[in-house]
Design an enzyme around this catalytic site. Sequence first.
Site, PDB file in Angstrom:
ATOM      1  N   THR A 122       0.850  -1.196   0.000  1.00  0.00           N
ATOM      2  CA  THR A 122       0.000   0.000   0.000  1.00  0.00           C
ATOM      3  C   THR A 122       0.884   1.244   0.000  1.00  0.00           C
ATOM      4  OG1 THR A 122      -1.822  -1.128   1.101  1.00  0.00           O
ATOM      5  CG2 THR A 122      -1.752   1.280   1.326  1.00  0.00           C
ATOM      6  N   THR A 139      12.376   4.657  11.390  1.00  0.00           N
ATOM      7  CA  THR A 139      13.305   3.656  11.934  1.00  0.00           C
ATOM      8  C   THR A 139      13.114   2.315  11.226  1.00  0.00           C
ATOM      9  OG1 THR A 139      13.282   4.773  14.049  1.00  0.00           O
ATOM     10  CG2 THR A 139      14.014   2.472  14.070  1.00  0.00           C
ATOM     11  N   ASN A 145      -5.279  -9.451  -8.280  1.00  0.00           N
ATOM     12  CA  ASN A 145      -5.453 -10.205  -7.040  1.00  0.00           C
ATOM     13  C   ASN A 145      -6.769 -10.969  -6.978  1.00  0.00           C
ATOM     14  OD1 ASN A 145      -5.902  -7.253  -6.976  1.00  0.00           O
ATOM     15  ND2 ASN A 145      -6.971  -7.660  -5.063  1.00  0.00           N
ATOM     16  N   GLN A 204       1.006  -9.609  -6.256  1.00  0.00           N
ATOM     17  CA  GLN A 204       0.468 -10.974  -6.294  1.00  0.00           C
ATOM     18  C   GLN A 204       1.366 -11.941  -7.067  1.00  0.00           C
ATOM     19  OE1 GLN A 204      -1.990 -12.343  -4.692  1.00  0.00           O
ATOM     20  NE2 GLN A 204      -2.835 -10.488  -3.765  1.00  0.00           N
ATOM     21  N   CYS A 209     -15.570  -3.520   1.485  1.00  0.00           N
ATOM     22  CA  CYS A 209     -16.604  -3.053   2.387  1.00  0.00           C
ATOM     23  C   CYS A 209     -16.570  -1.534   2.374  1.00  0.00           C
ATOM     24  CB  CYS A 209     -16.305  -3.558   3.782  1.00  0.00           C
ATOM     25  SG  CYS A 209     -17.696  -3.420   4.849  1.00  0.00           S
ATOM     26  N   HIS A 237       4.169 -10.218   2.959  1.00  0.00           N
ATOM     27  CA  HIS A 237       3.207 -11.175   3.544  1.00  0.00           C
ATOM     28  C   HIS A 237       2.434 -11.963   2.489  1.00  0.00           C
ATOM     29  CE1 HIS A 237      -0.855  -9.139   3.171  1.00  0.00           C
ATOM     30  NE2 HIS A 237      -0.110  -8.053   3.050  1.00  0.00           N
ATOM     31  N   SER A 270       5.005  -6.934  -1.561  1.00  0.00           N
ATOM     32  CA  SER A 270       4.671  -7.025  -0.138  1.00  0.00           C
ATOM     33  C   SER A 270       5.048  -8.406   0.387  1.00  0.00           C
ATOM     34  CB  SER A 270       3.168  -6.794   0.022  1.00  0.00           C
ATOM     35  OG  SER A 270       2.807  -6.878   1.368  1.00  0.00           O
TER      36      SER A 270
HETATM   37  N1  PMP Z   1      -1.631  -4.641  -4.267  1.00  0.00           N
HETATM   38  C1  PMP Z   1      -2.224  -5.827  -4.429  1.00  0.00           C
HETATM   39  C2  PMP Z   1      -2.416  -6.362  -5.813  1.00  0.00           C
HETATM   40  C3  PMP Z   1      -2.656  -6.540  -3.318  1.00  0.00           C
HETATM   41  O1  PMP Z   1      -3.240  -7.728  -3.495  1.00  0.00           O
HETATM   42  C4  PMP Z   1      -2.463  -6.000  -2.026  1.00  0.00           C
HETATM   43  C5  PMP Z   1      -2.911  -6.741  -0.793  1.00  0.00           C
HETATM   44  N2  PMP Z   1      -4.243  -7.163  -0.825  1.00  0.00           N
HETATM   45  C6  PMP Z   1      -1.842  -4.755  -1.912  1.00  0.00           C
HETATM   46  C7  PMP Z   1      -1.434  -4.107  -3.062  1.00  0.00           C
HETATM   47  C8  PMP Z   1      -1.603  -4.120  -0.576  1.00  0.00           C
HETATM   48  O2  PMP Z   1      -0.565  -4.779   0.103  1.00  0.00           O
HETATM   49  P1  PMP Z   1      -0.227  -4.528   1.637  1.00  0.00           P
HETATM   50  O3  PMP Z   1      -1.115  -5.466   2.394  1.00  0.00           O
HETATM   51  O4  PMP Z   1       1.203  -4.897   1.775  1.00  0.00           O
HETATM   52  O5  PMP Z   1      -0.459  -3.107   1.943  1.00  0.00           O
END
Ligand code: PMP
Length: 390
Positions: A72, A241, A151, A181, A328, A205, A203
């Site tokens: 994000t 930081t 996504n 993705q 949502c 995660h 990202s």
């Molecule tokens: N871009 C895409 C295509 C995503 O799927 C996501 C997460 N759903 C994000 C950006 C945002 O990632 P983050 O959770 O690291 O802010």
Amino acid sequence: MAVYLDNNATTSMSSDVLDAMMPFLTDRYQNVSSAAGEVSGLRRALSQARTRVATLLDVADSAECVFTSGATEANNWAIEGTARNGNGVGHVVTTAIEHPSVLESVRRLEQESGWSVSVVKPDYSGVITVEDILKVIRPETKLVSVMLVNNETGILQPVGAISRAVKAIAPTTTFHTDATQALGKIGVSLSGELETVDLLSLSAHKFHGPKGVGVLVVRAGTNIAPLLVGGGQESGRRSGTTNMPGVVGCGAAAIAARLWESHRGPVQAMRDRFEEILTSQFPSVLIFGRDQDRLPNTSCFALPGCDGNSIADRLALENIWVGTGSACSAGALRPPHSLLAMGIPYSTASAALRVSLSRYSSNSDIDQLINALSIIACNATTATRREVGR
Ligand code: PMP
């Protein structure tokens, strides 16, 4: 035990990643920017993590990889940082299937800074075409942002071809791609197919790393102003930081993500088996993007006449996790915007569900989902959805 089939939303952290992070959550908690950061080896750990991410992306100079708090932030920075790079107000091109962190950032530029915006729609198959992007490029186009993989549907976008075509007619235009993705699922090379991309977001995660850490790759020569200013970390490009546990975890996850090819076959076989059983049990099922190039782990489908959210809610009661892709907004649920942008009717998009697998998924997870769906699906009607914004 949970049946977790929502890996495009987030993934479990692998034990290797946790092991790599643990020292930085405990004994090695000190600030990497402190005077002792060098002798203590913290700076070496930071640079090793950066190199691991660079290697994953085929980036020769790891200094081009800047750590952020996630995709994000990376997406917001790519857009706002380009807008604030001193070259004045201009025109930005993006697509209707982007993540909200791109779309809302672009909208803000339009509303607050007077930028003009073109939002290109995909064709009916969910693909953004080179021709449709080229049609809206103007002399004052300063930025083009097109995601590498959607996504919601898992459909791959021809970003290499689009960026080459844009650069051929507008060489000074900055090209950004949200590759969030893609990592760990397909190959991503900034020295190969994506050589003409200037900015790339990811990202951790989404590929078995920790939450709250990501990267914006800023290729040499790209004119982008910082979004976060202050302490001057990340060579003055992203203050704050350094999140050492996160950054080290991102690096460890990047090592495993390089092995995407060895997971591709088994994951795709599970997904294809799921879709075969699904079509035999629910002959009216619609599978989006089935004939397109798409991620091996993703199945986005609709059971006509059913409501995706109520099915997902009932599956959740059985501890089965799937995605709906719904956003949502003000307490009301909307169907996945990428499906609506593809021209899928609202009622069909409202039925959509997304199953997304990982290397830790199993056929037994899929069997449990199918069993639960057979019981639940017939009872979940569209009556429970509050339709909004139509
Ligand atoms: N871009 C895409 C295509 C995503 O799927 C996501 C997460 N759903 C994000 C950006 C945002 O990632 P983050 O959770 O690291 O802010």
